[in-house]
Design a protein around this motif. Structure first.
Motif, PDB file in Angstrom:
ATOM      1  N   LEU A  45       0.832  -1.202   0.000  1.00 52.10           N
ATOM      2  CA  LEU A  45       0.000   0.000   0.000  1.00 52.10           C
ATOM      3  C   LEU A  45       0.866   1.252   0.000  1.00 52.10           C
ATOM      4  O   LEU A  45       2.038   1.216   0.375  1.00 52.10           O
ATOM      5  N   GLY A  46       0.266   2.362  -0.411  1.00 50.85           N
ATOM      6  CA  GLY A  46       0.994   3.627  -0.351  1.00 50.85           C
ATOM      7  C   GLY A  46       0.546   4.596  -1.416  1.00 50.85           C
ATOM      8  O   GLY A  46      -0.415   4.368  -2.157  1.00 50.85           O
ATOM      9  N   HIS A  47       1.262   5.706  -1.482  1.00 51.11           N
ATOM     10  CA  HIS A  47       0.987   6.763  -2.446  1.00 51.11           C
ATOM     11  C   HIS A  47       1.336   6.278  -3.847  1.00 51.11           C
ATOM     12  O   HIS A  47       2.123   5.348  -4.025  1.00 51.11           O
ATOM     13  N   PHE A  48       0.756   6.917  -4.864  1.00 52.84           N
ATOM     14  CA  PHE A  48       1.063   6.512  -6.229  1.00 52.84           C
ATOM     15  C   PHE A  48       2.521   6.839  -6.571  1.00 52.84           C
ATOM     16  O   PHE A  48       3.105   7.782  -6.063  1.00 52.84           O
ATOM     17  N   LYS A  49       3.111   6.023  -7.443  1.00 55.60           N
ATOM     18  CA  LYS A  49       4.473   6.160  -7.933  1.00 55.60           C
ATOM     19  C   LYS A  49       5.517   6.044  -6.833  1.00 55.60           C
ATOM     20  O   LYS A  49       6.584   6.651  -6.903  1.00 55.60           O
TER      21      LYS A  49
END
Length: 532
Positions: A45-49
């Motif tokens: 999971l996480g922020h894009f890019k």
């Protein structure tokens, strides 16, 4: 322990028909299935890019998931060990389809399945690898925070199904406030949590150490015991593909693999029990909240409920009026400030273009009638192209200043909408006992396109003019008139170029304004839809 897992799975299956919401029923069904199969979801999971798909590929040792420079992953994709490479697509209507790994991107990426037009529910990829322990299923999720709002929604919906979470950050930029809030949400569900600091190969060890220290401080009061492991997923994947042990060791991927074996695989049964208990607690809590809301609703008189609803509808109507007023003011302010800026900047462009136009006589020397026409044609083409390229370069130099003007306007508009939304959500919570959504009006999307200059070319008219004058007037007079008329034509063309630049920049700013306004309006509409 197997008996315990089976009993819990059976219990959850019995609870499923009693649940009142589809989302809760789906969560329980998925967890019961994992319990029966002793399979853990390790969600990335996480922020894009941030490199989530690359990390999954590195952990299995094959580039099975698409990777790229723009936000790609749009569908939850499960990756697990299997006898051979395979990909199974499950659609929202229940259909399934086996597809080659090479065609996977056609179903799970935003570029080839925009806004999930193909109605894909999930994808399961099997890889013949010994690096992924049996019973461990990696889950690649869409990144949060991109311009694709639906991708963020998909990632947040999956959090409740994450037994273990690898929360991916990168060295630059460091953890944002949005990521910290998302990490807190993930920590509520995941039974094990690991922060992965990716892309360390791009920075010095000192820089990486500074970012690790910063990240620990940021998360200390939220998830204090969460380990942070630095890694270069890309270096690890390249090392796996090339069989380069040095690159693999340098990447740091082995620490994550050790975490998956020691902290996840060896404790998977206990983690599954913990996940099941956590889900049961949450279901009980949700049921209690629903019961309390029902009792509160029964205790509230019909007149009081009507009064509250009327008050809420009035505030929604006021927000609609505010949106319309702000929308009109936004366009007026944009036109006024842009015209002010262009009014002071365009004279500089005109002077520069006229100076170029005045170079035509120097380009046209004495010669025969045919030579003069050729010189007019060549000189005219050169100057017209120079006028055009000079104007385009000037426009691109002015674009940042115009975006600053637009940014100041839209920020005031965004702040006003945020205040109105906060007030409306507070009212919904107070009057209607609706849980706070804590929605933030998003920042404007970055600008990637330049203004487009459109203007009619002049060289053909210059050549026709020279041919007519040379055929009707004596040589010297014709030559002088050609130069005089050509220069006047170019001066008129320069003025038209200035007008075209003004029009192109105004249209470009209007397009940027509309894009930003649409993003803001979408956020407001989503909140209104959720509340009403």
């Amino acid at each position: 322990m197997d008996t315990t897992l089976t009993m819990l799975g059976s219990l959850l299956q019995q609870l499923e028909p009693l649940l009142t919401t589809t989302a809760a029923a789906q969560r329980v069904h998925a967890l019961a299935d994992r319990l029966m199969r002793t399979t853990l979801n390790v969600a990335v999971l996480g922020h894009f890019k941030r490199g989530k798909s690359t990390l999954v590929n590195a952990l299995v040792g094959y580039p099975v998931l698409p990777m790229g420079m723009v936000p790609l992953t749009a569908i939850v994709t499960y990756v697990e060990a299997g006898p051979a490479f395979s990909a199974t697509i499950t659609f929202q209507d229940g259909r399934t389809a086996e597809v080659p790994i090479a065609q996977l991107r056609e179903y799970i990426t935003e570029t080839e399945n925009p806004a999930n037009a193909k109605r894909v529910a999930a994808a399961v990829v099997q890889v013949p690898t010994a690096r992924l322990p049996h019973g461990i299923r990696l889950v690649d999720t869409p990144g949060i925070g991109s311009t694709y709002v639906h991708n963020t929604a998909i990632a947040r919906e999956f959090v409740a199904d994450a037994d273990v979470a690898l929360f991916v950050l990168s060295v630059d930029p460091p953890m944002s406030a949005e990521e910290r809030a998302f990490l807190e949400e993930v920590a509520r569900f995941a039974r094990r949590l690991l922060i992965v600091l990716n892309k360390i190969d791009r920075y010095s060890p000192a820089d990486v150490a500074d970012v690790i220290t910063f990240t620990r401080k940021v998360v200390a009061d939220r998830v204090p015991a969460c380990p942070i492991l630095p890694v270069s997923a890309l270096l690890a994947l390249e090392g796996r593909i090339a069989g380069d042990a040095a690159r693999i060791e340098q990447s740091g991927i082995q620490a994550i693999e050790q975490f998956l074996v020691q902290e996840v695989y060896q404790a998977r049964e206990a983690l599954l029990v913990s996940a099941a208990v956590n889900q049961l607690h949450m279901l009980i809590s949700e049921a209690e909240q629903q019961r309390q809301a029902t009792l509160a609703g029964l205790a509230t008189s019909r007149e009081e409920l009507t009064r509250r609803l009327d008050m809420f509808r009035q505030r929604v109507a006021e927000l609609d009026v505010l949106r319309e007023e702000r929308d009109a003011l936004l366009r007026v302010a944009q036109a006024r400030l842009v015209d002010q800026h262009l009014g002071s900047a365009l004279p500089t462009l005109r002077a520069e273009l006229l100076a170029l136009a005045n170079q035509l006589p120097a380009l046209i020397m004495e010669g025969s009638e045919r030579s003069l026409r050729a010189q007019v044609r060549a000189g005219g083409h050169w100057i017209v192209e120079t006028l055009r390229s000079t104007t385009v370069a000037w426009m691109q130099r002015e674009e940042p200043a115009l975006l600053d003007v637009l940014g100041a306007i839209t920020e005031r508009y965004r702040a006003a909408l945020q205040r109105a939304l906060d007030a409306l959500q507070a009212l919904a919570q107070d009057v209607l006992a609706v849980p706070a959504l804590q929605v933030q009006v998003p920042e404007p999307v970055p600008v990637t396109a330049h203004a487009r200059l459109q203007v009619v070319d002049e060289p053909v008219m210059l050549e026709l003019l020279s041919m007519w004058l040379m055929s009707h007037l004596p040589g010297r007079i014709g030559r002088w008139l050609i130069l005089w008329r050509a220069q006047r034509r170019l001066e008129d063309y320069a003025d038209r170029m200035v007008g075209s630049a003004r029009y192109a920049l105004r249209q470009w700013i209007a397009e940027q304004l509309e894009e930003r306004r649409a993003v803001l309006e979408s956020a407001v509409s989503a909140v209104l839809e959720a509340l009403t």
